[in-house]
Write an enzyme that holds these catalytic residues in place. Structure first.
Site, PDB file in Angstrom:
ATOM      1  N   LYS A 121      73.412  35.350  46.295  1.00 43.04           N
ATOM      2  CA  LYS A 121      73.235  35.322  44.842  1.00 43.04           C
ATOM      3  C   LYS A 121      72.927  33.928  44.302  1.00 43.04           C
ATOM      4  O   LYS A 121      72.386  33.801  43.198  1.00 43.04           O
ATOM      5  CB  LYS A 121      74.489  35.877  44.160  1.00 43.04           C
ATOM      6  CG  LYS A 121      74.698  37.362  44.418  1.00 43.04           C
ATOM      7  CD  LYS A 121      75.968  37.874  43.753  1.00 43.04           C
ATOM      8  CE  LYS A 121      76.160  39.352  44.004  1.00 43.04           C
ATOM      9  NZ  LYS A 121      77.411  39.877  43.393  1.00 43.04           N
ATOM     10  N   LYS A 147      70.772  49.607  51.563  1.00 48.56           N
ATOM     11  CA  LYS A 147      71.747  50.418  50.858  1.00 48.56           C
ATOM     12  C   LYS A 147      71.263  50.775  49.454  1.00 48.56           C
ATOM     13  O   LYS A 147      70.592  49.968  48.798  1.00 48.56           O
ATOM     14  CB  LYS A 147      73.066  49.654  50.778  1.00 48.56           C
ATOM     15  CG  LYS A 147      74.254  50.489  50.365  1.00 48.56           C
ATOM     16  CD  LYS A 147      75.539  49.695  50.458  1.00 48.56           C
ATOM     17  CE  LYS A 147      75.623  48.603  49.424  1.00 48.56           C
ATOM     18  NZ  LYS A 147      76.976  48.017  49.312  1.00 48.56           N
ATOM     19  N   LYS A 153      72.008  49.614  42.422  1.00 50.16           N
ATOM     20  CA  LYS A 153      71.441  49.457  41.089  1.00 50.16           C
ATOM     21  C   LYS A 153      70.788  48.090  40.922  1.00 50.16           C
ATOM     22  O   LYS A 153      69.985  47.885  40.012  1.00 50.16           O
ATOM     23  CB  LYS A 153      72.537  49.619  40.037  1.00 50.16           C
ATOM     24  CG  LYS A 153      72.909  51.056  39.715  1.00 50.16           C
ATOM     25  CD  LYS A 153      71.751  51.841  39.076  1.00 50.16           C
ATOM     26  CE  LYS A 153      71.333  51.255  37.740  1.00 50.16           C
ATOM     27  NZ  LYS A 153      72.360  51.342  36.693  1.00 50.16           N
TER      28      LYS A 153
END
Length: 327
Positions: free
Chosen positions: A111, A192, A195
């Site tokens: 991130k 996977k 969202k």
């Protein structure tokens, strides 16, 4: 009963991976464990999010959990920020954790990659996650594969705290469901379902209408062969469908594979099974959304129950490190 705890970020509409990979197992655990579940709204602050959107998503996520079958009479359901001991305990654990440990967290690396300015909260949130767990003396923590590293950090920090100050914190154990732990994207079965990745056809939302679910499953990526077999390594798309049907019907993927010769028939039955599986949740959600006062009451009730446990644990830890108790 052993105590179990897990949390979910209010990141928007729940998808099939959230439900089959975690929430449906939470519903089962509330009958066999002393279960604590929270909407971790504080964790959502590590990313840019509009305040009104955060409030709305937090409420909606709580409604989704109730609709999925979490029962406040059988578990403790609450919003993380409603129990102030989470941030207090996080500070105690931040004074035990090391920068080296946090810097090795895979999710932080992913991130923060390519960013010049990184929020401190993004770096330290695994410690807040550890605080979420140890506050409730949780013995068992259901986690997906991507959260195993964070659970190991929580274990390490709890052990270190106990070594320095005495045995005051319960060291948690990880629990991963055998099936449905990793629901894969229908269009990109190598990753996977999430969202955070824009894949409209690859992500089945729990509130999708039946026609939308059928369309997405019908368009799911498989392969150029015509043999139906469960082989996640060489046939990831087909194996994902087999696992979805297996989890939805209480069978094993290998058993399901033996019932089909054509991909089309498998897709049809998988779509039908998912529509049937999600129908009660969707109906219950409509009912709950129409009574926001009751939802607020249930969350306040859950926070009160959680606070009693969290406060006792925090005070125990605070005394251990030498903080002066208030009169």
């Amino acid at each position: 009963m052993a105590r179990v705890l897990s949390g979910i970020q209010p990141s928007g509409d729940l998808h099939l991976g959230n439900y089959l990979g975690a929430i449906r197992n939470w519903v089962t655990d509330q009958d066999s464990h002393d279960a604590f579940y929270c909407v971790v709204d504080l964790h959502a602050l590590t990313l840019d999010i509009d305040p009104e959107v955060l409030r709305s998503r937090t409420r909606d996520t709580a409604i989704d959990l109730l609709a999925a079958g979490l029962d406040p009479a059988r578990c403790t359901l609450f919003v993380q920020s409603h129990v102030t001991e989470h941030t207090q305990m996080a500070w105690l654990l931040e004074c035990v954790a090391t920068m080296g440990e946090l810097g090795r967290m895979t999710q932080f690396k992913e991130k923060s990659e390519g960013k010049d300015s990184i929020r401190v909260g993004l770096f330290t949130y695994p410690v807040l996650q550890a605080a979420d767990i140890v506050l409730y003396d949780a013995e068992r923590v259901p986690v997906g594969d991507d959260q195993r590293q964070h659970l190991e950090l929580a274990r390490e920090v709890a052990n270190r705290f106990n070594h320095r100050f005495g045995d005051h914190l319960v060291v948690p154990e990880a629990s991963v469901p055998p099936m449905g732990a990793r629901v894969m994207d229908l269009q990109h079965p190598e990753r996977k379902m999430s969202k955070s990745v824009n894949s409209p056809l690859g992500t089945v939302l729990v509130l999708d209408d039946p026609a939308e679910i059928v369309k997405k499953v019908k368009k799911a990526v498989t392969d150029n062969e015509n043999e139906v077999r469960y082989d996640p390594e060489t046939k990831p798309g087909l194996s994902n469908l087999l696992e979805l049907l297996a989890v939805a019907t209480g069978r094993t993927p290998t058993d399901v594979a033996g019932s089909y010769e054509r991909y089309g028939d498998l897709k049809k039955d998988t779509a039908d099974a998912l529509v049937e599986l999600l129908a009660p949740l969707q109906a219950r959600r409509l009912e709950l959304a129409g009574d926001p006062g009751e939802v607020a009451r249930l969350l306040a009730q859950g926070a009160e129950k959680a606070r009693k446990v969290a406060s006792a644990t925090y005070q125990r830890a605070a005394r251990a490190v030498g903080l002066l108790a208030p009169e």
